[in-house]
Design a protein around this motif. Structure first.
Motif, PDB file in Angstrom:
ATOM      1  N   ASN A 129      62.868  29.835  51.986  1.00 14.20           N
ATOM      2  CA  ASN A 129      62.603  30.826  50.942  1.00 14.20           C
ATOM      3  C   ASN A 129      61.298  30.526  50.221  1.00 14.20           C
ATOM      4  OD1 ASN A 129      64.888  32.393  51.341  1.00 14.20           O
ATOM      5  ND2 ASN A 129      66.122  31.329  49.822  1.00 14.20           N
ATOM      6  N   HIS A 130      61.083  29.248  49.928  1.00 12.38           N
ATOM      7  CA  HIS A 130      59.858  28.816  49.256  1.00 12.38           C
ATOM      8  C   HIS A 130      58.637  29.128  50.124  1.00 12.38           C
ATOM      9  CE1 HIS A 130      57.760  25.287  46.936  1.00 12.38           C
ATOM     10  NE2 HIS A 130      57.283  26.465  46.602  1.00 12.38           N
ATOM     11  N   PHE A 131      58.750  28.832  51.426  1.00 14.68           N
ATOM     12  CA  PHE A 131      57.672  29.161  52.370  1.00 14.68           C
ATOM     13  C   PHE A 131      57.330  30.641  52.297  1.00 14.68           C
ATOM     14  CE2 PHE A 131      57.103  31.335  56.442  1.00 14.68           C
ATOM     15  CZ  PHE A 131      55.844  30.881  56.805  1.00 14.68           C
ATOM     16  N   PHE A 132      58.363  31.493  52.329  1.00 16.37           N
ATOM     17  CA  PHE A 132      58.109  32.930  52.368  1.00 16.37           C
ATOM     18  C   PHE A 132      57.454  33.408  51.074  1.00 16.37           C
ATOM     19  CE2 PHE A 132      59.229  37.425  51.917  1.00 16.37           C
ATOM     20  CZ  PHE A 132      58.759  37.921  53.125  1.00 16.37           C
ATOM     21  N   TYR A 133      57.913  32.898  49.940  1.00 15.92           N
ATOM     22  CA  TYR A 133      57.281  33.286  48.678  1.00 15.92           C
ATOM     23  C   TYR A 133      55.812  32.866  48.673  1.00 15.92           C
ATOM     24  CZ  TYR A 133      55.690  33.433  43.928  1.00 15.92           C
ATOM     25  OH  TYR A 133      54.919  33.694  42.820  1.00 15.92           O
ATOM     26  N   LEU A 134      55.536  31.602  49.053  1.00 13.26           N
ATOM     27  CA  LEU A 134      54.154  31.114  49.071  1.00 13.26           C
ATOM     28  C   LEU A 134      53.294  31.954  50.019  1.00 13.26           C
ATOM     29  CD1 LEU A 134      54.844  27.279  49.145  1.00 13.26           C
ATOM     30  CD2 LEU A 134      53.635  28.503  47.323  1.00 13.26           C
ATOM     31  N   LEU A 135      53.838  32.288  51.181  1.00  9.94           N
ATOM     32  CA  LEU A 135      53.081  33.085  52.138  1.00  9.94           C
ATOM     33  C   LEU A 135      52.809  34.480  51.580  1.00  9.94           C
ATOM     34  CD1 LEU A 135      51.807  33.207  54.964  1.00  9.94           C
ATOM     35  CD2 LEU A 135      54.013  34.012  55.837  1.00  9.94           C
TER      36      LEU A 135
ATOM     37  N   SER B 224      64.602  24.915  43.601  1.00 13.46           N
ATOM     38  CA  SER B 224      65.353  23.888  42.868  1.00 13.46           C
ATOM     39  C   SER B 224      65.717  24.324  41.456  1.00 13.46           C
ATOM     40  CB  SER B 224      64.548  22.591  42.810  1.00 13.46           C
ATOM     41  OG  SER B 224      63.319  22.779  42.130  1.00 13.46           O
ATOM     42  N   ARG B 225      65.183  25.447  40.996  1.00 11.33           N
ATOM     43  CA  ARG B 225      65.543  25.943  39.670  1.00 11.33           C
ATOM     44  C   ARG B 225      67.034  26.271  39.569  1.00 11.33           C
ATOM     45  NH1 ARG B 225      61.742  30.842  38.308  1.00 11.33           N
ATOM     46  NH2 ARG B 225      62.955  30.825  36.366  1.00 11.33           N
ATOM     47  N   ASP B 226      67.710  26.459  40.706  1.00 11.45           N
ATOM     48  CA  ASP B 226      69.149  26.726  40.631  1.00 11.45           C
ATOM     49  C   ASP B 226      69.960  25.443  40.464  1.00 11.45           C
ATOM     50  OD1 ASP B 226      69.357  25.505  43.148  1.00 11.45           O
ATOM     51  OD2 ASP B 226      69.687  27.369  44.222  1.00 11.45           O
ATOM     52  N   GLY B 227      69.285  24.298  40.499  1.00 12.18           N
ATOM     53  CA  GLY B 227      69.942  23.017  40.281  1.00 12.18           C
ATOM     54  C   GLY B 227      70.411  22.315  41.531  1.00 12.18           C
ATOM     55  N   THR B 228      70.384  22.990  42.680  1.00 13.51           N
ATOM     56  CA  THR B 228      70.915  22.387  43.903  1.00 13.51           C
ATOM     57  C   THR B 228      70.024  22.586  45.124  1.00 13.51           C
ATOM     58  OG1 THR B 228      73.111  22.928  43.042  1.00 13.51           O
ATOM     59  CG2 THR B 228      73.008  22.136  45.291  1.00 13.51           C
ATOM     60  N   SER B 229      69.367  23.735  45.236  1.00 16.72           N
ATOM     61  CA  SER B 229      68.557  24.029  46.423  1.00 16.72           C
ATOM     62  C   SER B 229      67.352  23.096  46.495  1.00 16.72           C
ATOM     63  CB  SER B 229      68.084  25.487  46.411  1.00 16.72           C
ATOM     64  OG  SER B 229      69.174  26.366  46.551  1.00 16.72           O
ATOM     65  N   ARG B 230      66.854  22.929  47.712  1.00 17.11           N
ATOM     66  CA  ARG B 230      65.690  22.080  47.947  1.00 17.11           C
ATOM     67  C   ARG B 230      64.419  22.922  47.944  1.00 17.11           C
ATOM     68  NH1 ARG B 230      67.322  17.531  51.128  1.00 17.11           N
ATOM     69  NH2 ARG B 230      69.339  16.839  50.324  1.00 17.11           N
ATOM     70  N   ASP B 231      63.339  22.349  47.401  1.00 12.57           N
ATOM     71  CA  ASP B 231      62.033  23.003  47.448  1.00 12.57           C
ATOM     72  C   ASP B 231      61.307  22.714  48.752  1.00 12.57           C
ATOM     73  OD1 ASP B 231      62.268  24.084  44.898  1.00 12.57           O
ATOM     74  OD2 ASP B 231      61.334  22.348  43.932  1.00 12.57           O
ATOM     75  N   TYR B 232      61.553  21.513  49.313  1.00  9.90           N
ATOM     76  CA  TYR B 232      60.759  21.045  50.447  1.00  9.90           C
ATOM     77  C   TYR B 232      61.675  20.496  51.547  1.00  9.90           C
ATOM     78  CZ  TYR B 232      57.500  20.955  46.509  1.00  9.90           C
ATOM     79  OH  TYR B 232      56.770  21.289  45.392  1.00  9.90           O
ATOM     80  N   TRP B 233      61.117  20.502  52.740  1.00  7.24           N
ATOM     81  CA  TRP B 233      61.854  19.937  53.880  1.00  7.24           C
ATOM     82  C   TRP B 233      61.839  18.420  53.810  1.00  7.24           C
ATOM     83  CZ3 TRP B 233      60.765  16.420  57.650  1.00  7.24           C
ATOM     84  CH2 TRP B 233      61.675  16.335  58.704  1.00  7.24           C
TER      85      TRP B 233
ATOM     86  N   ALA C 224      57.704  36.414  35.883  1.00  4.73           N
ATOM     87  CA  ALA C 224      56.798  35.267  35.927  1.00  4.73           C
ATOM     88  C   ALA C 224      57.277  34.261  36.971  1.00  4.73           C
ATOM     89  CB  ALA C 224      56.723  34.601  34.564  1.00  4.73           C
ATOM     90  N   TYR C 225      56.344  33.785  37.790  1.00  8.19           N
ATOM     91  CA  TYR C 225      56.632  32.770  38.801  1.00  8.19           C
ATOM     92  C   TYR C 225      55.623  31.628  38.650  1.00  8.19           C
ATOM     93  CZ  TYR C 225      59.010  36.774  40.965  1.00  8.19           C
ATOM     94  OH  TYR C 225      59.811  37.858  41.206  1.00  8.19           O
ATOM     95  N   ASP C 226      56.007  30.452  39.099  1.00 13.39           N
ATOM     96  CA  ASP C 226      55.089  29.319  39.121  1.00 13.39           C
ATOM     97  C   ASP C 226      55.497  28.425  40.271  1.00 13.39           C
ATOM     98  OD1 ASP C 226      53.205  27.426  38.653  1.00 13.39           O
ATOM     99  OD2 ASP C 226      53.831  26.938  36.607  1.00 13.39           O
ATOM    100  N   SER C 227      54.881  28.657  41.432  1.00 11.76           N
ATOM    101  CA  SER C 227      55.342  28.008  42.658  1.00 11.76           C
ATOM    102  C   SER C 227      54.511  26.771  42.971  1.00 11.76           C
ATOM    103  CB  SER C 227      55.264  28.995  43.824  1.00 11.76           C
ATOM    104  OG  SER C 227      55.956  28.488  44.936  1.00 11.76           O
ATOM    105  N   PRO C 228      55.155  25.602  43.084  1.00 12.08           N
ATOM    106  CA  PRO C 228      54.439  24.366  43.397  1.00 12.08           C
ATOM    107  C   PRO C 228      54.280  24.176  44.899  1.00 12.08           C
ATOM    108  CG  PRO C 228      56.736  23.875  43.061  1.00 12.08           C
ATOM    109  CD  PRO C 228      56.594  25.369  42.881  1.00 12.08           C
ATOM    110  N   THR C 229      53.513  23.158  45.317  1.00  9.89           N
ATOM    111  CA  THR C 229      53.370  22.798  46.726  1.00  9.89           C
ATOM    112  C   THR C 229      53.602  21.308  46.894  1.00  9.89           C
ATOM    113  OG1 THR C 229      50.983  22.402  46.569  1.00  9.89           O
ATOM    114  CG2 THR C 229      51.699  24.640  47.128  1.00  9.89           C
TER     115      THR C 229
ATOM    116  N   SER D  76      50.484  30.148  45.731  1.00  7.80           N
ATOM    117  CA  SER D  76      51.004  29.144  44.817  1.00  7.80           C
ATOM    118  C   SER D  76      50.509  29.368  43.394  1.00  7.80           C
ATOM    119  CB  SER D  76      50.577  27.752  45.297  1.00  7.80           C
ATOM    120  OG  SER D  76      49.155  27.681  45.384  1.00  7.80           O
ATOM    121  N   GLY D  77      51.071  28.574  42.480  1.00 10.24           N
ATOM    122  CA  GLY D  77      50.626  28.610  41.093  1.00 10.24           C
ATOM    123  C   GLY D  77      51.311  29.667  40.255  1.00 10.24           C
ATOM    124  N   ALA D  78      50.884  29.744  38.996  1.00 10.26           N
ATOM    125  CA  ALA D  78      51.501  30.676  38.040  1.00 10.26           C
ATOM    126  C   ALA D  78      50.972  32.086  38.239  1.00 10.26           C
ATOM    127  CB  ALA D  78      51.231  30.207  36.618  1.00 10.26           C
TER     128      ALA D  78
END
Length: 756
Positions: free
Chosen positions: A462-468, A436-445, A481-486, A472-474
């Motif tokens: 994409n979020h699933f693959f990064y988390l896998l 969602s940092r791009d302003g339009t994409s969804r983080d969750y289903w 730097a990444y900070d992935s929520p759940t 998660s987290g900073a």
């Protein structure tokens, strides 16, 4: 890297999946006792594991692959009979892959009366003494007639109108629309497929496929077929190139990768232009002013993508057949895009704004060429949730190719298009850690995901693959730097991109089909994780956690888990067989089952099968307990009602927009009238239940309406109705009467019963 969003003929898609997989959507039971041996630090560190060697796909030479395809083709008719396909259906082999343990996965397209079936693809898995299949649709394949009511000319006209309304330029159809059977959603239908050429609104070539119902002329579906998405390059730096010396001139022809050729289109929009050549085999200067610079990035991108798939998966080219695609640089004027086309089997790159910002970065090349891999394998339809998964697959492998190439000039990351700066502000196109940092994409289903553009519905995958991969987290990876929520607020433990990519590739090439949605992708990746690392292994559990973190399915708890068991209703004197499904995450541990509160006449076996014949009317609370060898325990409670019921489980097909059908039940030797709260349980399998009227007909002929075209676009009827039938005698013949009152969707009465 853009693509037109198709539309559907109805307000929803009906995707039926028949995946052969471990039961992965089990709800968790209430746990007591000792915790199991799932990863003690879920959400911390990384889970590192070595894939099972037997589940790895073996590299196939072109000759070996051709032999497997020929063998599968020879057996296609027998395979069709084994799968229970109809007499008019035939299988056409698309691809064959083989695991190290000898298991073979054969991907088929299907025909019906000689016509291609769109959405009829399936994969047959053969090995270890059994054969299973994964199908894009579970619908019975039949159409009322094979002669169209709507002419090809009418379909062509309507397709052209649809393309122009979508912003197409110079729209034209080359040739005549082809007759097909549409089976990807709803009821299979005879249709015309028209392919509209020309250009999309941004100058990308168009191959818009428009599916028109050959009986009504209505548009059923549409999708876009063009997928967007030593030398010194602008983005890759100084890199080695595969070139060929021809006389005294070097050509950008890569002999080490099946002769991949790189062309300069010279701002044209068709053909191949001019093959890049050089007199000293030193190409480009790293600036867009030198036309060779783009050629360097393009050629290296193709080579790096080829090497990635071969080195990591043993894949021999995009189609795994040893044949190279080709690449074209300098497409059009000020064309801010790049695209893959199956038709030319080629990659094409624009020069961007002012013809000075080419879209030739490594992740762009890998993204677009990975569309070709998806097309050659699962063939995910570029629409709805499957379209989002298609786009995400290209982003996933774009990141993986970057990590595999590990270039100093393009440090590997989980950003998409960060080097090309397409927005002119230094920002990437997409962020995998938080889309969602791009302003339009969804983080969750969520349930609306299939209705948005595929570039944004790709976000959750994409979020699933990064988390896998990373968890998660900073955190900081390669200086980024990444900070992935759940979604559920719980942590996810990463398994590393090396194993995450293996799981996604196996799921794509072995278990996904053209209509796979997010729930299906969860099932496919869990099955792939089970194949590679073992069911309920720490890696498997991490896959489950990553899906739950984007709101797809539950997490799997450590220890014993019991599948949800519905409340039961049985008839006095009727045979019962109910299997309680459970599993443990404690590797190698056996399960023991017990139960309290079972109705008289029923018992539970050590393997969890409840069987017997109920003898006494009444309702009881049943508590099932499952324990593994470590002492981990789970319980599940449900009610079991035993009543005098009368049922019919003989299938009755419901004709499409036809006459009503009936299923009878006879009650004998009962005095008096029925109850004021007579119960009628009905199970009907039918897409679009709003087509149906369902009635109960009493012994005296009185009609009780149970369902009158309610429920809209939802599928199936599986519920209990209560009616006041006290003016009817209990004894006699009762009937369930069902009628389909709207064309297109079909189904059948599976079973029903009556408690009068």
């Amino acid at each position: 890297m853009s693509r037109q969003h198709p539309s559907s003929h109805r307000s929803r898609y009906t995707f039926a999946l028949a995946l052969t997989a471990i039961s992965t959507l089990l709800a968790t039971g209430v746990q007591t006792g000792t915790a199991g041996a799932a990863p003690a630090a879920r959400g911390h560190g990384k889970i590192l594991a070595t894939p099972k060697s037997g589940a790895a796909q073996v590299p196939l030479t072109p000759a070996r692959r051709a032999a497997l395809v020929e063998n599968a083709t020879d057996k296609a008719a027998a395979t069709a009979r084994t799968l229970g396909l109809g007499a008019k259906e035939k299988l056409v082999v698309k691809d064959v892959v083989q695991d190290a343990d000898g298991t073979t996965h054969t991907r088929y397209e299907r025909t019906y009366a000689g016509m291609p079936v769109l959405g009829g693809d399936l994969v047959v898995h053969t090995g270890k003494g059994r054969t299973t299949s994964t199908r894009a649709t579970g619908a019975t394949l039949t159409v009322p007639a094979t002669r169209p009511s709507v002419t090809a000319g009418t379909a062509k006209t309507r397709a052209l109108t649809a393309a122009r309304r979508a912003g197409a330029k110079a729209a034209e159809i080359d040739g005549t629309p082809r007759r097909v059977v549409w089976a990807a959603s709803g009821k299979p239908a005879l249709a015309w497929e028209s392919v509209v050429g020309g250009f999309q609104h941004d100058g990308t070539p168009s191959e818009l496929h428009v599916i028109t119902d050959a009986r009504t002329g209505k548009e059923l579906f549409r999708y876009q077929g063009v997928e967007t998405g030593t030398g010194t390059g602008q983005f890759n730096g100084t890199v080695p190139l595969g070139t060929t010396l021809s006389g005294s001139t070097y050509q950008l022809v890569d002999g080490d990768r099946a002769g991949h050729r790189t062309y300069d289109l010279n701002q044209g929009t068709s053909g191949t232009g001019t093959l890049f050549t050089d007199d000293n085999d030193i190409w480009g200067d790293g600036t867009p002013a030198d036309r060779q610079t783009a050629g360097v990035d393009v050629a290296f991108g193709a080579a790096a993508t080829w090497d990635y798939y071969k080195d990591v998966f043993g894949r021999n080219g995009i189609r795994n057949d040893g044949v190279a695609a080709y690449s074209r640089a300098h497409y059009g004027n000020n064309y801010v895009n790049a695209f893959w086309s199956d038709t030319c089997f080629c990659m094409t790159y624009g020069d961007g704004s002012g013809n000075t910002h080419p879209l030739t970065a490594l992740d762009v090349a890998a993204h677009e060429m990975s569309h070709g891999v998806t097309s050659a394998t699962a063939g995910l339809t570029y629409s709805g949730e499957s379209g989002g998964l298609n786009e995400a697959t290209s982003d996933i492998f774009a990141a993986a190719v970057e990590f595999h190439a590990d270039l100093p000039a393009d440090v590997p990351d989980y950003l998409v298009g960060e080097k090309i700066d397409i927005n002119g502000d230094g920002t990437p196109l997409r962020y995998m850690d938080k889309p969602s940092r791009d302003g339009t994409s969804r983080d969750y289903w969520d349930s609306s995901l299939g209705n948005i553009d595929v570039h944004y519905s790709s976000g959750p995958a994409n979020h699933f693959f990064y988390l896998l991969s990373e968890g998660s987290g900073a955190k900081t990876v390669n200086g980024v730097a990444y900070d992935s929520p759940t979604h559920d607020g719980l942590p996810v433990t990463g398994i590393g991109i090396e194993n995450a990519q293996r799981i996604w590739y196996r799921a794509l090439t072995t278990y996904m089909t053209s209509t796979t949605n997010y729930a299906g992708a969860r099932t496919a990746t869990l099955q792939a994780a089970a194949d590679l690392f073992g069911a309920y292994s720490p890696t498997y559990l991490a896959v489950s956690d990553a899906w739950a973190a984007i709101n797809v399915g539950p997490r799997i708890a450590p220890g014993v888990n019991i599948a949800a068991t519905a409340d039961q209703t049985s008839g006095v004197g009727d045979q019962v067989s109910l299997q309680i499904d459970a599993y443990t995450t404690n590797s190698g541990s056996a399960l023991t089952y017990s139960a309290t509160g079972l109705p008289d006449g029923l018992t539970i076996s050590p393997t969890g099968l409840i069987s017997g014949t109920p003898t006494t009317v009444g309702t009881q609370d049943v508590k099932v307990t499952v324990t593994d060898d470590t002492g981990s325990t789970a319980t599940r409670t449900f009610t079991w009602r035993v009543a005098k019921l009368y049922g019919n489980a003989t299938r009755v097909d419901i004709p499409d927009a036809g006459a009503a059908v009936e299923s009878p039940v006879t009650v004998a030797d009962r005095d008096g009238n029925a109850s004021t709260a007579t119960e009628v349980y009905v199970k009907i399998v039918h897409t679009y239940r709003g087509d149906l009227t369902v009635d109960l007909v009493g012994p005296d002929g009185k009609v009780y309406s149970l369902l009158n075209r309610s429920g809209g676009s939802a599928d199936n009827v599986d519920q209990t109705f209560v009616v006041d039938a006290s003016d009817q005698p209990v004894s006699g013949t009762w009937k369930l009467r069902v009628q389909d009152r709207l064309a297109r969707d079909v189904g059948y009465i599976e079973k029903w019963y009556l408690i009068p």
